[in-house]
Enzyme design. Structure first.
Site, PDB file in Angstrom:
ATOM      1  N   HIS A   6      45.931   6.652  24.495  1.00 19.25           N
ATOM      2  CA  HIS A   6      46.868   7.724  24.149  1.00 19.25           C
ATOM      3  C   HIS A   6      47.935   7.832  25.232  1.00 19.25           C
ATOM      4  CE1 HIS A   6      48.600  11.039  22.247  1.00 19.25           C
ATOM      5  NE2 HIS A   6      47.581  11.885  22.165  1.00 19.25           N
TER       6      HIS A   6
ATOM      7  N   TYR B 249      51.197  13.884  27.039  1.00 20.96           N
ATOM      8  CA  TYR B 249      49.982  13.804  27.836  1.00 20.96           C
ATOM      9  C   TYR B 249      50.212  12.857  29.014  1.00 20.96           C
ATOM     10  CZ  TYR B 249      48.164  16.387  23.877  1.00 20.96           C
ATOM     11  OH  TYR B 249      47.973  17.349  22.910  1.00 20.96           O
TER      12      TYR B 249
ATOM     13  N   ARG C 294      47.494  14.757   8.144  1.00 21.08           N
ATOM     14  CA  ARG C 294      47.514  15.961   7.304  1.00 21.08           C
ATOM     15  C   ARG C 294      47.365  15.640   5.825  1.00 21.08           C
ATOM     16  NH1 ARG C 294      51.269  20.157  10.582  1.00 21.08           N
ATOM     17  NH2 ARG C 294      50.813  19.297  12.620  1.00 21.08           N
TER      18      ARG C 294
END
Length: 454
Positions: free
Chosen positions: A224, A229, A392
């Site tokens: 990631h 992040y 989603r």
């Protein structure tokens, strides 16, 4: 001939065997309409691993782990996708150190006791013929924050005054690392600039997590490096203002993320993916007239992707945003949207297309409000990407992959237990089928016979 409900060979318990695997297109001699498959349902092979279709489950944080240990929530959540025809599943962001979690309830892989619950999930997915991987992560300056619904609910009936999870709430607000001491916002923890020792510790933790991935049995790993992040924070001049060898010029900002990727590649011989944010979505140009990089953007992403390709990264999962709290994006098809203060907004497809043009031999994944089968197929058919990552749309419809096949005129294998829900897709296809075969439903013949005998 013996007709039995065959079991999956080697599974630790009884599961019916699906042939072909769930979500695979049937052979054209069984279903003639499958002679020319849409790209979405053409297999793709990456580093010797063949994915049965190109619909990948994107990592979705569930904020439901127990001190980093996966629970039955993840088993049910991931297991539902494993039985419904996707080409691959990538488990949620899984922290390599405790302070690398986004929230206190995030998944982790920093200790051996976290292996067994993940292995249970992986074993189930494999028994359903589904490839499964994990996203290894470190949240950096966005760590020690509340789960989204703890901070505020979508119905807007409450909202906390801060995103910071305090020590009495299981957080670690005084132990949040980052490249510099710049918080994501005034409602987030203030990070401590990482020392050389800190960098080495996290680097070692990634390698140790890779070793645990081998014991779990994952088929691929994704690093990631997106959404504001830790690795994204090092890449962007908005969050990295260091003056040492890890800050300033682009070469320096790339140095540590590339070093970790190189170590992970050396330790892992299966497919290794890397998720990037292709832009910060900050105002102004990516580069000023003097050639100074002002924010992270697509031009630097192309360079970074090229370096990752040289290291042997097998796929770039292209997203965007999440590092600049003031980002503003108009949401539409091809976007990935959520509250910018909590999660990134991402407009992926044009960036994925740009990366694909710059690096045509490197598989590229795209994300961002991909809701329709025709939309996903167009991105792949037009060469803008090689796979689609969905989140989603799959939350709303876990059967999205098989419904997409139906819309695109492909006959794919549902799970044995669910076949009767897909009669319209499966029965009219074979040349010479009888009217009973076209209109009948699996399981009704015995019921009709029983009624006649009664």
């Amino acid at each position: 001939m013996s007709y039995i409900n065959r079991r999956v060979p080697g599974a630790d318990q009884y599961f019916p065997l699906n042939e072909p695997p769930i979500g695979s297109a049937y052979p054209k001699d069984v279903y003639p309409q499958n002679a020319e498959l849409p790209t979405l349902f053409k297999p793709i092979t990456i580093r010797g691993v063949t994915f049965k279709n190109r619909i990948f489950v994107s990592p979705m944080c569930q904020y439901s782990s127990d001190n980093g240990h996966a629970t039955d929530w993840q088993l049910v959540h991931i297991g539902g996708y494993a039985t419904r025809g996707v080409g691959a599943i990538c488990l949620e962001a899984t922290a390599v150190v405790p302070e690398g979690r986004i929230s206190p309830e995030d998944a982790g892989l920093w200790t051996d006791s976290q292996i067994a619950p993940l292995k249970r999930i992986v074993n189930f997915a494999h028994a359903q013929g589904t490839i499964i991987g994990v996203q290894l992560a470190h949240a950096g300056r966005k760590a020690s924050t509340y789960a989204p619904w703890v901070h505020s609910d979508i119905a807007k009936t409450w909202k906390a005054p801060t995103y910071v999870a305090g020590k009495d709430e299981g957080g670690w607000p005084d132990d949040v690392p980052g490249p510099s001491d710049i918080p994501f916002s005034d409602q987030y923890p203030k990070p401590k600039p990482m020392t050389e020792e800190d960098l080495q510790r996290v680097e070692d933790a990634f390698v140790q997590a890779v070793e645990r991935c081998k014991q779990v049995g994952f088929d691929f790993i994704e690093i990631h490096g997106a959404h504001g992040y830790l690795f994204h924070e090092f890449l962007s001049p908005l969050s990295n203002v260091r003056t040492d060898q890890y800050g300033g010029p682009l070469e320096n900002r790339l140095r540590w993320p590339l070093r970790v990727a190189q170590k992970a590649r050396a330790a892992w011989d299966k497919p290794l993916f890397y998720r990037i944010s292709a832009t910060d979505w900050a105002e102004g140009p990516e580069q000023d007239t003097n050639g100074k990089w002002k924010q992270w953007g697509i031009e630097q992403s192309k360079i970074f992707t090229g370096e990752l390709e040289k290291l042997g990264i097998d796929l770039i999962d292209c997203s965007s945003g999440g590092n600049w709290v003031k980002q503003k994006i108009d949401v539409g098809p091809g976007y990935q949207a959520s509250s910018p203060a909590i999660r990134p907004l991402a407009f992926s497809t044009p960036f994925a297309e740009a990366l694909k043009k710059a690096h045509p031999n490197l598989p590229i994944g795209t994300v961002g409000l991909i809701t329709e089968a025709e939309q996903a197929e167009s991105y792949l058919r037009d060469g803008k990407a090689d796979v689609v990552f969905l989140a989603r749309a799959l939350i709303r419809d876990p059967h999205w992959a098989i419904r997409a096949a139906e819309k695109l005129g492909v006959a794919v294998k549902p799970a044995n237990q669910y076949e009767r829900g897909w009669v319209d897709m499966l029965t009219p296809a074979r040349a010479g089928a009888t009217s009973h075969e076209r209109g009948g439903e699996q399981g009704t013949a015995k019921e009709n016979l029983d009624q006649k005998q009664a």
